[in-house]
Design a protein around this motif. Structure first.
Motif, PDB file in Angstrom:
ATOM      1  N   THR A  15      16.217  18.399 -45.567  1.00 60.09           N
ATOM      2  CA  THR A  15      16.357  16.970 -45.269  1.00 60.09           C
ATOM      3  C   THR A  15      16.089  16.131 -46.514  1.00 60.09           C
ATOM      4  O   THR A  15      16.860  15.215 -46.848  1.00 60.09           O
ATOM      5  N   ILE A  65      25.877  10.735 -33.787  1.00 60.04           N
ATOM      6  CA  ILE A  65      24.800   9.930 -34.362  1.00 60.04           C
ATOM      7  C   ILE A  65      24.397   8.780 -33.442  1.00 60.04           C
ATOM      8  O   ILE A  65      23.210   8.512 -33.262  1.00 60.04           O
ATOM      9  N   ALA A  68      22.163  10.127 -30.786  1.00 56.77           N
ATOM     10  CA  ALA A  68      21.350  11.178 -31.410  1.00 56.77           C
ATOM     11  C   ALA A  68      20.169  11.608 -30.553  1.00 56.77           C
ATOM     12  O   ALA A  68      19.905  12.806 -30.409  1.00 56.77           O
ATOM     13  N   THR A  72      19.389  15.249 -28.959  1.00 57.11           N
ATOM     14  CA  THR A  72      18.132  15.918 -29.306  1.00 57.11           C
ATOM     15  C   THR A  72      17.340  16.253 -28.046  1.00 57.11           C
ATOM     16  O   THR A  72      16.775  17.351 -27.925  1.00 57.11           O
ATOM     17  N   HIS A 185      19.519   5.338 -38.657  1.00 63.76           N
ATOM     18  CA  HIS A 185      20.092   6.683 -38.553  1.00 63.76           C
ATOM     19  C   HIS A 185      19.233   7.706 -39.299  1.00 63.76           C
ATOM     20  O   HIS A 185      18.934   8.781 -38.763  1.00 63.76           O
ATOM     21  N   LEU A 189      17.418  10.744 -37.411  1.00 60.71           N
ATOM     22  CA  LEU A 189      17.857  12.091 -37.767  1.00 60.71           C
ATOM     23  C   LEU A 189      16.720  12.901 -38.390  1.00 60.71           C
ATOM     24  O   LEU A 189      16.563  14.094 -38.099  1.00 60.71           O
ATOM     25  N   SER A 192      14.359  13.842 -35.618  1.00 60.95           N
ATOM     26  CA  SER A 192      14.965  14.838 -34.737  1.00 60.95           C
ATOM     27  C   SER A 192      14.953  16.228 -35.363  1.00 60.95           C
ATOM     28  O   SER A 192      14.654  17.224 -34.692  1.00 60.95           O
ATOM     29  N   TRP A 227      22.759  17.535 -37.589  1.00 63.28           N
ATOM     30  CA  TRP A 227      21.896  16.425 -38.025  1.00 63.28           C
ATOM     31  C   TRP A 227      21.694  16.448 -39.540  1.00 63.28           C
ATOM     32  O   TRP A 227      21.667  15.395 -40.176  1.00 63.28           O
ATOM     33  N   ILE A 231      22.736  13.470 -42.087  1.00 64.24           N
ATOM     34  CA  ILE A 231      21.849  12.878 -43.094  1.00 64.24           C
ATOM     35  C   ILE A 231      22.571  12.800 -44.428  1.00 64.24           C
ATOM     36  O   ILE A 231      22.490  11.791 -45.148  1.00 64.24           O
TER      37      ILE A 231
END
Length: 261
Positions: A15, A65, A68, A72, A185, A189, A192, A227, A231
């Protein structure tokens, strides 16, 4: 067979790297849209004709998204309900409830406006109405907080200034612009990905799975990959670098709430 890789640590690194590299790319190649600029945000992305994911109507944005937390939540519940009995604890369900509350507080409601909306307003955000002519003007914040449709018929006093208005009946929902537009977002994300990878860990440590559980693990893993990809696309095409960074920090904070319990 139990998996020894720390999937959550790997997801955190992925991430962070995706956000960093995407943001660097967006600055170097001028690919991001400043979503807080009222003169730009009401227009299509300047790359929407050449880059599919720069278009807000792309499948990833519209079907994933924007929904989301629903996706999730579905992945978590599928994973939890099919888990081996000894890992199907109420604590895990409680942590999902904590994250759901964080999602609501940051993006939907916090005794009125969501925290992200309050931050935009506090940092100089203006409640802006866009006219069909392309002109815009500001109204009090309360209209953005309540998301009230405005028109010359329903709010004549707001349209007292000479403006070019359409002859046909018309209304618009004002939006908060300028100020610090935290990337909602990236926030959601990030939270999540970290939450789902944490929920995968009990399954990956188990020596055997119920028949349906392998499909739950596959679905959850697939969603985490989606996800992470989202990102990357968001970091390349939307928000200023600082807005993405603060969204990332809020995502870490949102997940960090689960570590308190």
């Amino acid at each position: 067979m139990p998996v020894k890789i720390d999937v959550q640590q790997a997801a955190f690194i992925a991430t962070t790297l995706l956000l960093f590299l995407g943001t660097v790319y967006s600055v170097k190649n001028n690919t991001y849209l400043d979503t807080s600029d009222p003169l730009l945000t009401n227009l299509p992305h300047h790359l929407h004709k050449t880059d599919y994911f720069a278009n807000k109507s792309n499948i990833l944005n519209v079907w994933f998204i924007k929904r989301a937390w629903g996706w999730t939540s579905f992945a978590f519940l599928f994973l939890w309900l099919t888990s081996p009995c000894h890992t199907q604890t109420m604590r895990r369900a409680f942590l999902w409830a904590v994250e759901t509350l964080a999602w609501l507080v940051f993006t939907s409601w916090f005794f009125g406006p969501a925290l992200i909306e309050r931050l935009i307003a506090a940092s100089g955000g203006e409640c802006t109405v866009f006219l069909p002519s392309g002109a815009l003007f500001s109204v009090p914040h309360e209209y953005c907080f309540t998301k009230s449709p405005l028109s010359p018929l329903t709010h004549a006093s707001l349209f007292a200034t000479p403006l070019i208005l359409p002859e046909a009946p018309w209304n618009a929902v004002p939006r908060l612009r300028r100020g610090h537009d935290v990337s909602g977002h990236i926030f959601l994300l990030t939270m999540s990905v970290l939450f789902l990878t944490a929920q995968l860990k009990p399954s990956l440590r188990a020596t055997s799975w119920p028949p349906m559980h392998k499909w739950a693990v596959l679905a959850t893993t697939s969603l985490i990959v989606i996800w992470l990809f989202a990102i990357g696309t968001t970091s390349v095409y939307f928000h200023t670098p600082i807005e993405k960074f603060t969204g990332y920090l809020l995502g870490l904070a949102g997940y960090g709430l689960t570590l308190l319990f």
